[in-house]
Design a protein around this motif. Sequence first.
Motif, short mmCIF file in Angstrom:
data_model
loop_
_atom_site.label_atom_id
_atom_site.label_comp_id
_atom_site.label_asym_id
_atom_site.label_seq_id
_atom_site.Cartn_x
_atom_site.Cartn_y
_atom_site.Cartn_z
N PRO A 1 39.59 34.65 23.70
CA PRO A 1 38.21 34.42 24.16
C PRO A 1 37.95 34.87 25.60
CG PRO A 1 39.44 32.36 24.01
CD PRO A 1 40.28 33.40 23.35
N ARG A 2 38.99 34.97 26.40
CA ARG A 2 38.81 35.44 27.78
C ARG A 2 38.34 36.88 27.83
NH1 ARG A 2 44.53 34.76 30.32
NH2 ARG A 2 44.97 35.84 28.35
N PHE A 3 38.63 37.64 26.79
CA PHE A 3 38.29 39.06 26.79
C PHE A 3 37.25 39.43 25.75
CE2 PHE A 3 42.63 39.19 28.67
CZ PHE A 3 42.29 39.80 29.87
N ALA A 4 36.65 38.44 25.11
CA ALA A 4 35.64 38.75 24.09
C ALA A 4 34.49 39.54 24.71
CB ALA A 4 35.11 37.45 23.48
N ARG A 5 34.13 40.66 24.07
CA ARG A 5 33.01 41.51 24.48
C ARG A 5 33.17 42.06 25.90
NH1 ARG A 5 28.41 41.12 21.23
NH2 ARG A 5 27.06 41.58 23.00
N THR A 6 34.39 42.27 26.32
CA THR A 6 34.60 42.82 27.66
C THR A 6 34.77 44.34 27.60
OG1 THR A 6 36.98 42.39 27.52
CG2 THR A 6 35.62 40.76 28.67
N VAL A 7 34.43 44.95 28.72
CA VAL A 7 34.67 46.37 28.94
C VAL A 7 35.51 46.45 30.22
CG1 VAL A 7 33.66 48.64 29.36
CG2 VAL A 7 32.46 46.98 27.90
N ILE A 8 36.64 47.12 30.14
CA ILE A 8 37.58 47.15 31.26
C ILE A 8 37.84 48.60 31.68
CG2 ILE A 8 39.94 46.61 32.01
CD1 ILE A 8 39.92 44.27 30.07
N TYR A 9 37.71 48.87 32.97
CA TYR A 9 38.12 50.18 33.47
C TYR A 9 39.60 50.10 33.80
CZ TYR A 9 38.63 54.46 36.08
OH TYR A 9 39.06 55.70 36.49
N PHE B 1 46.96 47.67 34.58
CA PHE B 1 46.06 47.04 35.56
C PHE B 1 44.65 47.56 35.32
CE2 PHE B 1 43.79 47.49 39.61
CZ PHE B 1 43.86 46.20 40.12
N GLY B 2 43.71 46.65 35.08
CA GLY B 2 42.32 47.05 34.86
C GLY B 2 41.35 46.05 35.43
N LEU B 3 40.07 46.44 35.44
CA LEU B 3 39.02 45.61 36.01
C LEU B 3 37.86 45.51 35.02
CD1 LEU B 3 39.13 47.18 39.59
CD2 LEU B 3 39.83 44.84 39.02
N VAL B 4 37.48 44.28 34.70
CA VAL B 4 36.35 44.04 33.81
C VAL B 4 35.08 44.48 34.53
CG1 VAL B 4 35.03 42.29 32.56
CG2 VAL B 4 37.52 42.11 32.70
N ARG C 1 28.80 54.55 45.07
CA ARG C 1 28.69 53.64 43.93
C ARG C 1 29.90 52.71 43.94
NH1 ARG C 1 27.09 57.35 38.76
NH2 ARG C 1 25.79 55.56 38.22
N ARG C 2 29.68 51.45 43.70
CA ARG C 2 30.79 50.50 43.81
C ARG C 2 30.49 49.22 43.04
NH1 ARG C 2 28.24 50.96 48.95
NH2 ARG C 2 26.99 49.11 49.43
N LEU C 3 31.57 48.58 42.61
CA LEU C 3 31.53 47.23 42.07
C LEU C 3 32.53 46.40 42.85
CD1 LEU C 3 31.58 47.65 38.16
CD2 LEU C 3 29.60 47.17 39.61
N VAL C 4 32.13 45.22 43.27
CA VAL C 4 33.02 44.30 43.97
C VAL C 4 33.44 43.23 42.97
CG1 VAL C 4 33.28 42.73 45.91
CG2 VAL C 4 31.83 44.75 46.14
N LEU C 5 34.75 43.08 42.80
CA LEU C 5 35.27 42.23 41.74
C LEU C 5 36.30 41.24 42.24
CD1 LEU C 5 35.54 45.57 40.59
CD2 LEU C 5 35.02 44.23 38.57
N VAL C 6 36.30 40.05 41.64
CA VAL C 6 37.28 39.02 41.94
C VAL C 6 38.23 38.90 40.75
CG1 VAL C 6 37.63 36.58 42.40
CG2 VAL C 6 35.67 37.75 43.40
N GLY C 7 39.54 39.04 41.03
CA GLY C 7 40.53 38.97 39.96
C GLY C 7 40.65 40.29 39.22
N TYR C 8 41.67 40.36 38.38
CA TYR C 8 41.88 41.59 37.60
C TYR C 8 42.50 41.24 36.25
CZ TYR C 8 46.86 41.40 38.96
OH TYR C 8 48.17 41.02 39.15
#
Length: 207
Positions: free
Chosen positions: A51-59, A69-72, A153-160
């Motif tokens: 469930p932590r990754f349901a419907r996620t898109v990860i780069y 190693f990826g980022l949602v 262009r950028r996304l700032v993310l917490v956690g990976y």
Amino acid sequence: MAVLRSILALLAAAGILLAPPSGLFGTTPRAGALPYVVGQLLVAAPTMPDPRFARTVIYMVDHTAEGAFGLVVNRPLGAGPLDKLIKGFGIDPGQATGEVVLHYGGPVDSGGLFVLHSTDWKGPATPAALGPLAMTADTEVFRAIAEGGGPKRRLVLVGYAGWGPGQLEREMARKDWLTAPADPDLVFDDDVATKWERASALAGITL
């Protein structure tokens, strides 16, 4: 906003950006190295059991024999003033204006801050980009933004999102994940509500 304020407070107290996990970023040759997934989108299948990754898109920033190693890119947490975020790291915000949207990057290392960005900018601590996008986990990117530069262009993310040796390969073999080309427009656009559906279409998933 309450979530964002609490995270900003935590980051300001820490005053640091955490480095990406060791053992990745080019330690394993990739020539003909399928099923390694680097510089692509990892798209959760409709039947994703976690469930932590349901419907996620990860780069996928990197993927080697040592792990992945990826980022949602489709789970925003909230928005706050960009200048306050920069100031929280002890950097003069300069002329930085507007808001920054903080994104959930994954369940690992909830105190780590990462910036996924276009390759028009590269800092001293930015690893070599293994795909169409780059990732920086160093305050230099915010210093550049404060000075009127930085990536366009950028996304700032917490956690990976992280996987140990062979773990992601096993999940892919179970068809928990599919892959799609990493379209920067999809990664960086604001249409979060449809990002999984659009990435699924790129991955060939019929919903």
